[in-house]
Design an enzyme around this catalytic site. Structure first.
Site, PDB file in Angstrom:
ATOM      1  N   HIS A 167      48.952  43.789  43.687  1.00  0.00           N
ATOM      2  CA  HIS A 167      46.877  43.470  43.864  1.00  0.00           C
ATOM      3  C   HIS A 167      47.148  41.756  43.094  1.00  0.00           C
ATOM      4  O   HIS A 167      47.750  41.988  42.502  1.00  0.00           O
ATOM      5  CB  HIS A 167      45.860  43.893  43.310  1.00  0.00           C
ATOM      6  CG  HIS A 167      46.060  45.501  43.357  1.00  0.00           C
ATOM      7  ND1 HIS A 167      46.748  46.173  44.610  1.00  0.00           N
ATOM      8  CD2 HIS A 167      45.377  46.737  43.385  1.00  0.00           C
ATOM      9  CE1 HIS A 167      46.390  46.758  45.046  1.00  0.00           C
ATOM     10  NE2 HIS A 167      46.112  48.163  44.030  1.00  0.00           N
TER      11      HIS A 167
ATOM     12  N   CYS B 163      42.513  50.092  39.157  1.00  0.00           N
ATOM     13  CA  CYS B 163      44.388  48.968  39.197  1.00  0.00           C
ATOM     14  C   CYS B 163      44.147  47.861  38.984  1.00  0.00           C
ATOM     15  O   CYS B 163      44.336  46.820  37.752  1.00  0.00           O
ATOM     16  CB  CYS B 163      45.499  49.123  40.282  1.00  0.00           C
ATOM     17  SG  CYS B 163      44.253  49.498  41.574  1.00  0.00           S
TER      18      CYS B 163
END
Ligand code: A2P
Length: 327
Positions: free
Chosen positions: A235, A128
């Site tokens: 994130h 990710c």
């Protein structure tokens, strides 16, 4: 129209696969959903129709599928992806199980979609934090060259699935702390995935190795520190980049504004910059705090935020499946 399977259909990413496929009008004919025996018989809606979850086993891939998307963990991908491949079903795998195999393309469609032409039945979706980081790195690499990158990540608990969210939510009002080695509520942990002999974590090495593979430059100097923060979704990555040649800041702004997949959020007078709460539920990679690193020649600092469950996982995987369709 094609027949699609989802392995890990009841998980956080598996459910997001379905949501993203609906949103993007992915042309599904037959749909097969697989999870553990615990979920057998659970029903899941897709495009207004109800589907029953089946238990994943060795016979699952006898069903007439063209593509199967995996997000059920690395061990299950290791075991079942070769079975699917053997039966002529193309696997797009969200785990880390196959990413670094030489013969497996590791793809971010905005960056290296051409790599799909070499696939041999298994295609890997990157980590990710790597996905959101290589999207702004690619236009810099092509235009200026990159000498060195320092990544520092600020990763949300949803990256650890439901258990991570539980540690944060319950930990805010109790001493509950089950998944992580220390409380994540009111804390930050410089520890994602397990520690390796070289002192890095696996997550940090994934960022280093996968970035090199996607940008096709094994010699690129990269270091990373990956940190878990008490944020639910999204994130953030701070990237300090040493470019090979001189640049003007306004060129960088223009370059990012013209790059597919990026939205620049950088208006300091109005306190506008990328944050996880802005990225949640979205598919763009948000880039801001674009500024010179005055400590070195040709140094650039940027701040990159994306939704880890969407662009960092499900959306990128579905985009890879779309590349297969268009092939
Ligand atoms: P289940 O819901 O039945 O446990 P997450 O990453 O959000 O935890 O999701 C993991 C996914 O992988 C879920 O769909 C989960 O199904 C599935 N899964 C976990 N263990 C197995 C297993 N042994 N066989 C098949 N699917 C599994």
């Amino acid at each position: 129209m094609i027949n699609v399977g989802i392995a890990g259909a009841t998980g956080m990413v598996g459910r997001t696969f379905l949501q993203v496929m609906e949103e993007r009008h992915f042309p599904v004919d037959q749909l097969y959903l697989f999870a553990s025996s615990r979920s057998k018989g659970t029903s899941i809606m897709f495009n207004g129709k109800e589907y029953m979850v089946e238990e994943l086993n060795e016979d699952s891939f006898d069903k007439p599928m063209d593509i199967v998307l995996f997000s059920a963990g690395g061990d299950l991908s290791k075991k079942y992806a070769p079975i699917a491949k053997e039966k002529g079903i193309v696997v797009v795998d969200n785990s880390s199980a196959w990413r670094m195999e030489d013969w497996v393309p590791l793809i971010v469609p905005e960056v290296n979609s051409d790599a799909i032409s070499e696939h041999q039945g298994i295609i890997a979706n990157p980590n990710c934090s790597t996905i959101q980081s290589v999207i702004p790195l690619k236009p810099l690499y092509d235009r200026y060259g990159i000498n060195r990158v320092v990544f520092s990540t600020y990763q949300s608990v949803s990256g650890s699935g439901i258990a991570g969210l539980e540690d944060l939510e319950k930990g805010l009002s109790t001493t509950y702390n089950n998944l992580y080695p220390h409380p994540i509520a009111y804390n930050v942990l410089p520890h994602i995935d397990s520690f390796l002999e070289n002192g890095y974590t696996k997550e940090e090495m994934k960022m280093i190795d996968e970035t090199r593979k996607i940008l096709d430059d094994q010699n690129m100097r990269i270091t990373a520190t990956a940190v878990r923060v008490p944020v639910k979704y999204g994130h953030a990555v701070s990237a300090s980049i040493e470019l090979e040649t001189a640049f003007e800041l306004d060129e960088i702004f223009t370059l990012f504004k013209e790059t597919d997949g990026i939205k620049v959020l950088d208006d300091l007078d109005n306190n506008i910059y990328p944050m996880p709460i802005l990225a949640e539920g979205k598919d763009k990679v948000y880039v801001g705090r674009i500024r010179r690193d005055f400590s070195i020649d040709n140094g650039l600092n940027i701040w990159i935020v994306a939704d880890n469950s969407r662009k960092g996982a499900a959306t990128n995987t579905v985009q890879i499946a779309e590349l297969l369709l268009n092939k």
